[in-house]
Design an enzyme around this catalytic site. Structure first.
Site, PDB file in Angstrom:
ATOM      1  N   ASP A 103      -2.579  -0.194   9.414  1.00  0.00           N
ATOM      2  CA  ASP A 103      -3.147  -1.378  10.089  1.00  0.00           C
ATOM      3  C   ASP A 103      -4.589  -1.603   9.635  1.00  0.00           C
ATOM      4  O   ASP A 103      -5.041  -2.743   9.475  1.00  0.00           O
ATOM      5  CB  ASP A 103      -3.147  -1.188  11.612  1.00  0.00           C
ATOM      6  CG  ASP A 103      -1.785  -0.780  12.121  1.00  0.00           C
ATOM      7  OD1 ASP A 103      -0.789  -1.117  11.456  1.00  0.00           O
ATOM      8  OD2 ASP A 103      -1.720  -0.109  13.166  1.00  0.00           O
ATOM      9  N   HIS A 105       0.836  -1.206   0.000  1.00  0.00           N
ATOM     10  CA  HIS A 105       0.000   0.000   0.000  1.00  0.00           C
ATOM     11  C   HIS A 105       0.862   1.244   0.000  1.00  0.00           C
ATOM     12  O   HIS A 105       1.941   1.265   0.610  1.00  0.00           O
ATOM     13  CB  HIS A 105      -0.986   0.009   1.173  1.00  0.00           C
ATOM     14  CG  HIS A 105      -0.333  -0.014   2.522  1.00  0.00           C
ATOM     15  ND1 HIS A 105       0.132   1.109   3.143  1.00  0.00           N
ATOM     16  CD2 HIS A 105      -0.058  -1.030   3.359  1.00  0.00           C
ATOM     17  CE1 HIS A 105       0.651   0.786   4.309  1.00  0.00           C
ATOM     18  NE2 HIS A 105       0.563  -0.506   4.466  1.00  0.00           N
TER      19      HIS A 105
HETATM   20  P1  AMP Z   1       1.485   3.253   7.002  1.00  0.00           P
HETATM   21  O1  AMP Z   1       2.507   4.248   6.608  1.00  0.00           O
HETATM   22  O2  AMP Z   1       1.907   1.838   6.831  1.00  0.00           O
HETATM   23  O3  AMP Z   1       0.817   3.521   8.325  1.00  0.00           O
HETATM   24  O4  AMP Z   1       0.305   3.408   5.952  1.00  0.00           O
HETATM   25  C1  AMP Z   1      -0.157   4.611   5.590  1.00  0.00           C
HETATM   26  C2  AMP Z   1      -1.078   4.358   4.422  1.00  0.00           C
HETATM   27  O5  AMP Z   1      -2.272   5.081   4.678  1.00  0.00           O
HETATM   28  C3  AMP Z   1      -0.564   4.895   3.106  1.00  0.00           C
HETATM   29  O6  AMP Z   1       0.155   3.891   2.419  1.00  0.00           O
HETATM   30  C4  AMP Z   1      -1.828   5.297   2.384  1.00  0.00           C
HETATM   31  O7  AMP Z   1      -2.266   4.205   1.601  1.00  0.00           O
HETATM   32  C5  AMP Z   1      -2.829   5.537   3.488  1.00  0.00           C
HETATM   33  N1  AMP Z   1      -3.122   6.969   3.668  1.00  0.00           N
HETATM   34  C6  AMP Z   1      -2.283   7.900   4.149  1.00  0.00           C
HETATM   35  N2  AMP Z   1      -2.860   9.121   4.155  1.00  0.00           N
HETATM   36  C7  AMP Z   1      -4.114   8.953   3.665  1.00  0.00           C
HETATM   37  C8  AMP Z   1      -5.209   9.838   3.422  1.00  0.00           C
HETATM   38  N3  AMP Z   1      -5.118  11.142   3.653  1.00  0.00           N
HETATM   39  N4  AMP Z   1      -6.366   9.302   2.904  1.00  0.00           N
HETATM   40  C9  AMP Z   1      -6.458   7.964   2.669  1.00  0.00           C
HETATM   41  N5  AMP Z   1      -5.435   7.104   2.873  1.00  0.00           N
HETATM   42  C10 AMP Z   1      -4.287   7.578   3.368  1.00  0.00           C
HETATM   43  C1  GLC Z   2       3.237   1.103  16.041  1.00  0.00           C
HETATM   44  C2  GLC Z   2       3.319   2.048  17.215  1.00  0.00           C
HETATM   45  C3  GLC Z   2       1.973   2.284  17.836  1.00  0.00           C
HETATM   46  C4  GLC Z   2       0.962   2.683  16.776  1.00  0.00           C
HETATM   47  C5  GLC Z   2       0.993   1.729  15.603  1.00  0.00           C
HETATM   48  C6  GLC Z   2       0.120   2.254  14.485  1.00  0.00           C
HETATM   49  O1  GLC Z   2       2.880  -0.165  16.495  1.00  0.00           O
HETATM   50  O2  GLC Z   2       4.190   1.526  18.201  1.00  0.00           O
HETATM   51  O3  GLC Z   2       2.064   3.269  18.819  1.00  0.00           O
HETATM   52  O4  GLC Z   2      -0.330   2.714  17.314  1.00  0.00           O
HETATM   53  O5  GLC Z   2       2.300   1.560  15.110  1.00  0.00           O
HETATM   54  O6  GLC Z   2       0.297   1.561  13.316  1.00  0.00           O
END
Ligand code: AMP
Ligand code: GLC
Length: 455
Positions: free
Chosen positions: A440, A342
């Protein structure tokens, strides 16, 4: 994009019908409390001045390994702002933990992959989940939603499954301080190119992957009650402390594999290279893995593909051809059957099997993600329904065009030598409430709905 609008609506209806068929999901291992602070530029500048601007700026260029003094904390925050990237560091020092506590928070929320997924799958989708909660404090328990969310409790010889609030735990609070900033946030002329967050973890349990005795001693019985499992929380381990927890995790994986329970690994950013290599080594024991571009690049790097790793973080939106190449490489080396990638604007899945349900589960996940971005928390399925109104990301058009040219993608699906490639353009919320936990939400919604839709 009328075709995608129609596919989105249909996938949502199908997923909502299918989700209740899931009998049980095991979620291990990391749960904590997220204390979320929305940063204020003037306050942050004052704090940086007081702590020593030169030192803070030094750490904002190169992240320290852990936080043992205040300039590490402020430097880490500034590093995230500078790059618009998420980062998380362990806070070792008690005085820094106290400094963060006094700085305060705007919101207390469920944190950790397990906690966030438990509230979504159990509290919103109504799927029975068994969660590993390393420490059940009153506050931690209060953050669980109502619904079929269970933790095991061993009373004498008897094992019971109860809601975390009924556990009546008075254990420690594992607090992660989340410093969120919007796109354009500016301090001392440093401007955030994107919204994101920096995390300081005041937590001695999750970073060591502490596994409760109830789980160690009764894992077989726990596994028997579930049909899917999601594992996370291995990301904070280091070369010094990973060996023992990895042994226990591998024992759990062997039990799950023996019982034919598909297991997803939520990769999360794993700074330690030894641990990352070890994760790649055991990836074949998982059915599925979820990761973003930074995580995929870090994996490809330990596979020795430095140039490919560079390509993965060089463009915005991320070059989809490089992503497919990286996913194919990872599947080939590890044997993992499902890779869900993603990024901001689109998702891709490479599966060794075929079917429209793979794409539909990605669409459902994108709606859940948009609801989470918009509101900070998905409260009910109605919130997911309303995400249909969020527009589909326009930038993903070009990504789709390239995938069509290269792989003959049709309605988001293409046949590859390695199996099926599924693509969806996602819905992007222009002004998200916060960013923590969206990944998540995406991974758990897609994995669980895919297996429900398969039936
Ligand atoms: P992570 O960095 O693994 O927590 O994932 C973040 C993911 O959330 C990104 O890869 C996007 O796909 C999604 N995301 C981040 N910002 C937005 C937003 N403003 N609207 C919808 N999806 C988002
Ligand atoms: C990591 C962080 C936790 C957060 C989560 C979100 O596990 O430790 O604080 O809620 O990422 O993805």
């Amino acid at each position: 994009m009328p075709m995608w609008d129609a596919l989105y609506s249909r996938a949502l209806e199908r997923a909502k019908d299918a989700l209740p068929r899931t009998k049980g999901v095991l979620l291990a291992y990391n749960t904590n409390v997220d204390a979320i602070k929305y940063l204020n530029p003037r306050d942050l500048e004052d704090r940086i001045e007081k702590a020593g601007k030169d030192e803070v700026f030094r750490y904002s260029e190169e992240l320290p390994e852990k936080i043992t003094e205040i300039p590490h904390l402020l430097g880490g925050i500034l590093w995230s702002i500078r790059h618009g990237k998420a980062a998380e560091l362990f806070v070792e020092s008690c005085p820094v933990r106290f400094y963060m506590k006094r700085w305060g928070w705007d919101e207390l929320r469920m944190g950790g992959q397990v906690g966030i997924m438990a509230n979504l799958l159990g509290g919103v989708y109504g799927i029975p989940v068994i969660a590993h909660v390393p420490q059940i404090s009153k506050l931690q328990a209060s953050l669980f939603k109502d619904g079929p969310i269970y933790v095991p409790k061993a009373d004498g010889g008897e094992l019971r499954f109860i809601h975390p609030r009924e556990f009546n735990g008075d254990e420690e609070n594992l607090t992660h301080y989340i410093y969120e900033f919007p796109r354009g946030f500016e301090v001392f002329g440093i401007k955030a190119p994107r919204e994101n967050r920096f995390i300081g973890s005041a937590d001695d349990y999750n970073p060591n992957l502490y596994i409760r005795p109830e789980f160690r001693e009764n894992f077989e019985k726990i596994a028997e009650r579930t049909e899917l499992a999601i594992i996370s929380g291995l990301q904070a381990l280091t070369r010094e402390n990973y060996a023992e927890p990895f042994e226990e995790v591998e024992r759990h994986l062997d039990i799950l594999n023996e019982k034919g329970i598909p297991v997803h690994l939520e990769f999360a950013f794993t700074p330690d290279e030894t641990v990352r290599k070890k994760l790649v080594e055991i990836l074949g024991k998982f059915t599925s893995v979820g990761l973003n571009e930074v995580e995929l690049a870090s994996v490809v790097e330990v596979l020795g593909e430095k140039e490919l790793a560079r390509q993965l973080i060089a463009h915005d939106p991320v070059d989809p051809i490089a992503v497919v190449k990286a996913m194919e490489r990872l599947a080939e080396i590890t044997g993992v059957r499902r890779i869900h990638f993603h990024t901001y604007g689109y998702y891709l899945a490479l599966t060794s099997y075929t079917g429209e349900h793979v794409r539909d589960s990605l669409l459902f996940a994108a709606l859940a993600a948009a609801a989470k971005a918009k509101l900070g928390d998905v409260r009910n399925l109605d919130d997911v329904d309303k995400a249909l109104d969020v527009p589909v990301n326009e930038k993903a058009r070009d990504v789709e065009r390239r995938l069509k040219e290269e792989f003959g993608l049709k309605k988001g699906i293409a046949k590859l030598d390695a199996g099926q490639l599924s693509f969806v353009p996602t819905k992007i919320v222009a002004k998200p409430k916060s960013t923590v936990g969206i990944g998540d939400t995406i991974s758990s919604s897609a994995f669980v709905s895919e297996f429900a839709l398969r039936a």
